[in-house]
Every structure is written in C-alpha cells, then in structure tokens.
Design a protein around this motif. Structure first.
Motif, PDB file in Angstrom:
ATOM      1  N   THR A 291       0.837  -1.194   0.000  1.00 40.33           N
ATOM      2  CA  THR A 291       0.000   0.000   0.000  1.00 40.33           C
ATOM      3  C   THR A 291       0.871   1.243   0.000  1.00 40.33           C
ATOM      4  O   THR A 291       2.105   1.172   0.131  1.00 40.33           O
ATOM      5  CB  THR A 291      -0.921   0.010   1.226  1.00 40.33           C
ATOM      6  N   ARG A 292       0.216   2.415  -0.118  1.00 41.85           N
ATOM      7  CA  ARG A 292       0.943   3.674  -0.115  1.00 41.85           C
ATOM      8  C   ARG A 292       1.529   3.984   1.256  1.00 41.85           C
ATOM      9  O   ARG A 292       2.432   4.801   1.377  1.00 41.85           O
ATOM     10  CB  ARG A 292       0.014   4.805  -0.542  1.00 41.85           C
ATOM     11  N   ASP A 293       1.044   3.310   2.300  1.00 41.59           N
ATOM     12  CA  ASP A 293       1.590   3.493   3.642  1.00 41.59           C
ATOM     13  C   ASP A 293       2.823   2.644   3.886  1.00 41.59           C
ATOM     14  O   ASP A 293       3.377   2.664   4.984  1.00 41.59           O
ATOM     15  CB  ASP A 293       0.522   3.158   4.698  1.00 41.59           C
ATOM     16  N   GLY A 294       3.240   1.864   2.892  1.00 38.11           N
ATOM     17  CA  GLY A 294       4.397   0.992   3.052  1.00 38.11           C
ATOM     18  C   GLY A 294       4.075  -0.347   3.682  1.00 38.11           C
ATOM     19  O   GLY A 294       4.975  -1.153   3.919  1.00 38.11           O
ATOM     20  N   LYS A 295       2.802  -0.612   3.955  1.00 37.51           N
ATOM     21  CA  LYS A 295       2.404  -1.894   4.524  1.00 37.51           C
ATOM     22  C   LYS A 295       2.254  -2.926   3.407  1.00 37.51           C
ATOM     23  O   LYS A 295       1.736  -2.623   2.344  1.00 37.51           O
ATOM     24  CB  LYS A 295       1.083  -1.758   5.277  1.00 37.51           C
ATOM     25  N   GLU A 296       2.714  -4.137   3.692  1.00 35.82           N
ATOM     26  CA  GLU A 296       2.654  -5.218   2.701  1.00 35.82           C
ATOM     27  C   GLU A 296       1.586  -6.215   3.133  1.00 35.82           C
ATOM     28  O   GLU A 296       1.710  -6.864   4.176  1.00 35.82           O
ATOM     29  CB  GLU A 296       4.013  -5.900   2.567  1.00 35.82           C
ATOM     30  N   HIS A 297       0.528  -6.314   2.350  1.00 34.43           N
ATOM     31  CA  HIS A 297      -0.579  -7.229   2.629  1.00 34.43           C
ATOM     32  C   HIS A 297      -0.387  -8.509   1.823  1.00 34.43           C
ATOM     33  O   HIS A 297      -0.145  -8.456   0.614  1.00 34.43           O
ATOM     34  CB  HIS A 297      -1.917  -6.581   2.266  1.00 34.43           C
ATOM     35  N   LEU A 298      -0.497  -9.649   2.492  1.00 32.47           N
ATOM     36  CA  LEU A 298      -0.419 -10.953   1.830  1.00 32.47           C
ATOM     37  C   LEU A 298      -1.834 -11.490   1.672  1.00 32.47           C
ATOM     38  O   LEU A 298      -2.482 -11.882   2.644  1.00 32.47           O
ATOM     39  CB  LEU A 298       0.447 -11.913   2.652  1.00 32.47           C
ATOM     40  N   ILE A 299      -2.321 -11.481   0.437  1.00 32.39           N
ATOM     41  CA  ILE A 299      -3.680 -11.901   0.127  1.00 32.39           C
ATOM     42  C   ILE A 299      -3.616 -13.288  -0.512  1.00 32.39           C
ATOM     43  O   ILE A 299      -2.902 -13.487  -1.498  1.00 32.39           O
ATOM     44  CB  ILE A 299      -4.356 -10.909  -0.837  1.00 32.39           C
ATOM     45  N   PRO A 300      -4.316 -14.286   0.055  1.00 36.80           N
ATOM     46  CA  PRO A 300      -4.289 -15.636  -0.541  1.00 36.80           C
ATOM     47  C   PRO A 300      -4.699 -15.618  -2.010  1.00 36.80           C
ATOM     48  O   PRO A 300      -5.583 -14.847  -2.422  1.00 36.80           O
ATOM     49  CB  PRO A 300      -5.296 -16.415   0.319  1.00 36.80           C
TER      50      PRO A 300
END
Length: 434
Positions: A291-300
């Motif tokens: 995301t633009r906040d630098g958070k990395e989301h792991l989506i199955p």
C-alpha cells in the motif's frame, strides 16, 4: 612420486616427531596467514563483482565470501602436505585437525550462501569434521563400519546411523543445489526483456517447481530408495492434501492460473476488499500487495480468484480521478469552472490528454456541486496526493478571484411560551374566550 618423497624424507631423518611437529605447525601458520590474506585482498573484489551481477540478492549472499576465501584457502593449502607427506603422531593430529576444521567451515559457508538455516549448517559442519578427521587418522572404513553397526530395526526395515548420516548429507547438498539453481533460473528469466512481467513470473515459478522435482528424483536415486515402498506414503499424502493441505494446494493452483490468465501481474494497482496498492510479487501461497503506507498485505491467491478485484492497470494504466468541489450560490459559475480546469492542468501528474473536465452535478443544499475529472498514468504513486495538489491550487485561485465556498447553515425557530413552568405543574394554555 609419493613413494620417492617418502624415501627422501626418511634419509633426511624425517622420522623425528619434533621435526614433523615443527613442520606441521609451520604449515598450519602458513595456511592461516594465506587464508587471512585471501579474505582481506580478494574478499572485497569478489563482493563487488557479485553485487554488480546479481544486485540485491547478490549483496545478501556476498557478505559470506570473505569467510569462504579464508577457510577455502586454508583447506587447499593443508590438503597437499597432508596427502603427500608421511606425517604421524602429534604432527598428523595438528594437520588433520586444521584441515578438517577448514573444510567443515568452507562447506558450512557455502551452505549459508545457499540459504541453509544456521542450525543445519552447524550439524553438517560437525559431521564433515568428524568424517574428515576419521579419514585422516585411520580411514573412513572403520568409522563407517561402526556407524552401520549402530542400527534400529523397525518392522522389516533396518535403519542404521550411517543411513541417517548419508540422508542428512544428501539432503543438505540437494537443498543447496536447489537454492542455487533457483537463483540462477530467476536471474536468467528476469533478464528476458521480450517477456512481460506476468510471463517472467510464470516461467520462474514453473522453473522452481521443475528444479525441486529433479532434486527429489536425484535424492531418491542416490539414497537407493525403492519407490514401491512409497505407496503407503503417497496414500497418506493424498489424505493430507484432501483434508489439511487443501487450501495450500488450492492457493498454489490459483497462483499458477493467475499468472497464465494474466488478470493480475506484478506492478498492477489493485483493490481487493479494503486493501489498495501495487502488486509486488505473486507467490506460491499469496499475492503481496504494497500500500501507499508501506504496509505489505499478503492476500491468498484463492481470494483473488473468488472475490471481485479492481485492477486499475489491467488493459490500460490510464486512471480517471474524481474530485468533488462545492461553491457558493452567489459565485461566478463560469469563472469558478474555469479556475477548476486551470488548477487541474497545473498539477504535474495530470495527463494533458484526455484533458481535465468539470461537471456540474447538482444544486445542493449548501451550494453548487461540481466534479473535477482528471486522468493519470501512474496510479501506483497514489491518488490522494493528486487530489490534494489540485485542491491546494484551487484554494489559492478561489481566494484570488473572489469565489466563495459555502458554510454550513442552521435555522432555529422559537414558538410561544414553554408549557412547563418552574415550581408548578404542567398547565394547559389559557382560554382567551375565542
């Protein structure tokens, strides 16, 4: 040639243990000094070369290259005199200890470069040290015979300690070879500019699976495992897939389908549920979205197959942004709309074609409601910053040209006297006779 050297050393009085020990100590010191010089002089050059060829991945692995040169040079220098010269007694112990330690540390460093866990490297280093010492002091035969004699009978099977050691060594070597082969395949495919990102990722995943399959077949062949004995294991594995690993294999297949379908690929800007960002990597189990906040989301992977996904750059990277603006009723409508277009065109990331446009949406409760529509080509850089830039420019233009913004308005109406009087009862309204 070795026999001639032994005869010459015997004539020179080589049999004295003090002389042998002095020579062994000198050789040990020379090996240590040569290893240190190799690490200090050749280490930085090797690190620079690896980093220039393999980038960030090379930088992570190249930090172990000085250690590899240090222990590798020591092992090579000690191997020749230990093999050619007839050492015995304390001198043989000194040289064999030094050579075994250098060789074990060399192999351990190679495994660490390949990504092997530290505890596995330590176990294998100790195993190599023991085996090398046994070979230098009396041969591997007695040691292997002792390991094979220590066995455990499980049903009709006999599992010896030698079998366990062989399995660990073969597994470690194949694991390292697999990691190295995967790095080479990833680097080679990444340089194929004729393929797009989705095709490169697909080939890399298929190549990784092929490397693992080949490594398993080699391991089975080297260890001499009879494939007919794996029938029970294959049945248990099928049950595990059906019950416990169903989601894992479902995500694996879904990831391959996503890469082949090209519905999403690395670099695409997607919105899945409440997550909005750019796809960084399509893995075996999940898709990484930053995301633009630098958070990395792991989506199955299965979630991208079964749920609606907004792909902002599927067929085109052009994205239109809507910016709502409300102006006061007593403002100059034509001038206000002209200033909105001017503020939109002045923004750096707004595309000149298609041109920005302004729509009058409604006569709202507070004022005239407008929608500024602009096009951008880099949604991965965010959309909120574009809206903020345009609104900041528009604020200055409105103030300079006398365009007003509506304020919230509230009307309060008072009717008659209160029915409840302090200190008394609630009384009905007085009858005035009409």
């Amino acid at each position: 040639m070795t026999h001639m050297i032994n005869q010459w050393l015997a004539q020179m009085g080589w049999s004295a243990q003090k002389e042998q020990l002095a020579v062994a100590a000198a050789l040990f010191a020379v090996a240590a000094l040569a290893g240190e010089l190799a690490a200090r002089l050749g280490g930085p050059a090797c690190m620079s070369w690896v980093q220039s060829r393999f980038g960030v991945r090379g930088a992570l692995s190249s930090k172990h290259l000085p250690e590899l040169l240090r222990f590798g040079a020591g092992a090579v220098i000690l191997a020749f005199p230990l093999t050619i010269l007839p050492f015995d007694g304390p001198a043989l112990m000194v040289l064999s200890t030094g050579f075994s330690a250098a060789l074990a540390m060399t192999v351990s460093t190679v495994l660490r470069i390949g990504g092997m866990p530290l505890w596995t490297c330590i176990i294998l280093a100790i195993t190599i040290f023991v085996l090398t010492m046994a070979g230098a002091l009396g041969g591997v035969g007695p040691l292997t015979a002792s390991l094979d004699a220590t066995a455990l009978h499980v049903g009709m099977r006999r599992i010896s300690l030698l079998t366990v050691v062989n399995f660990l060594i073969v597994a470690a070597v194949l694991f390292t070879a697999t990691r190295v082969a995967n790095h080479l395949v990833t680097h080679a495919v990444g340089r194929l500019s004729a393929l797009d990102l989705s095709q490169r990722a697909l080939i890399q995943k298929l190549g990784s699976l092929a490397v693992v399959l080949v490594a398993l077949l080699f391991g089975v062949d080297i260890l001499g495992i009879d494939l007919t004995t794996l029938t029970v294991f294959s049945g248990a594995f099928g049950l595990a897939v059906g019950f416990g690993l169903q989601k894992t294999f479902g995500n694996l297949i879904a990831g391959l389908i996503l890469l082949m379908d090209k519905s999403v690929k690395p670099g695409d800007v997607v919105a899945v549920g409440d997550t909005f960002g750019a796809i960084n990597k399509i893995g075996i189990r999940a898709v990484s979205v930053i995301t633009r906040d630098g958070k990395e989301h792991l989506i199955p992977n299965e979630q991208l197959m079964t749920q609606p996904v907004e792909n902002w750059s599927f067929s085109s990277r052009d994205v239109r942004i809507h910016i709502p603006v409300v102006i006061a009723y007593d403002s100059d409508l034509k001038l206000a709309q002209k200033l909105m277009i001017q503020a939109a065109k002045a923004s750096r990331r707004v595309l000149p074609k298609p041109e920005p446009s302004v729509w009058l949406l409604a006569y709202g409760e507070r004022g005239l409601e407008h929608d500024i529509m602009v096009w951008i080509i880099d949604p991965e850089q965010g959309v909120g910053n574009v809206q903020s830039d345009i609104l900041n420019r528009l604020w200055e233009l409105f103030r300079a040209n006398g365009i007003g913004l509506p304020y919230p308005q509230r009307d309060v109406h008072l009717h008659g006297e209160p029915l409840h009087k302090p200190g008394g009862a609630n009384l009905p309204p007085a009858d005035d006779g009409r």
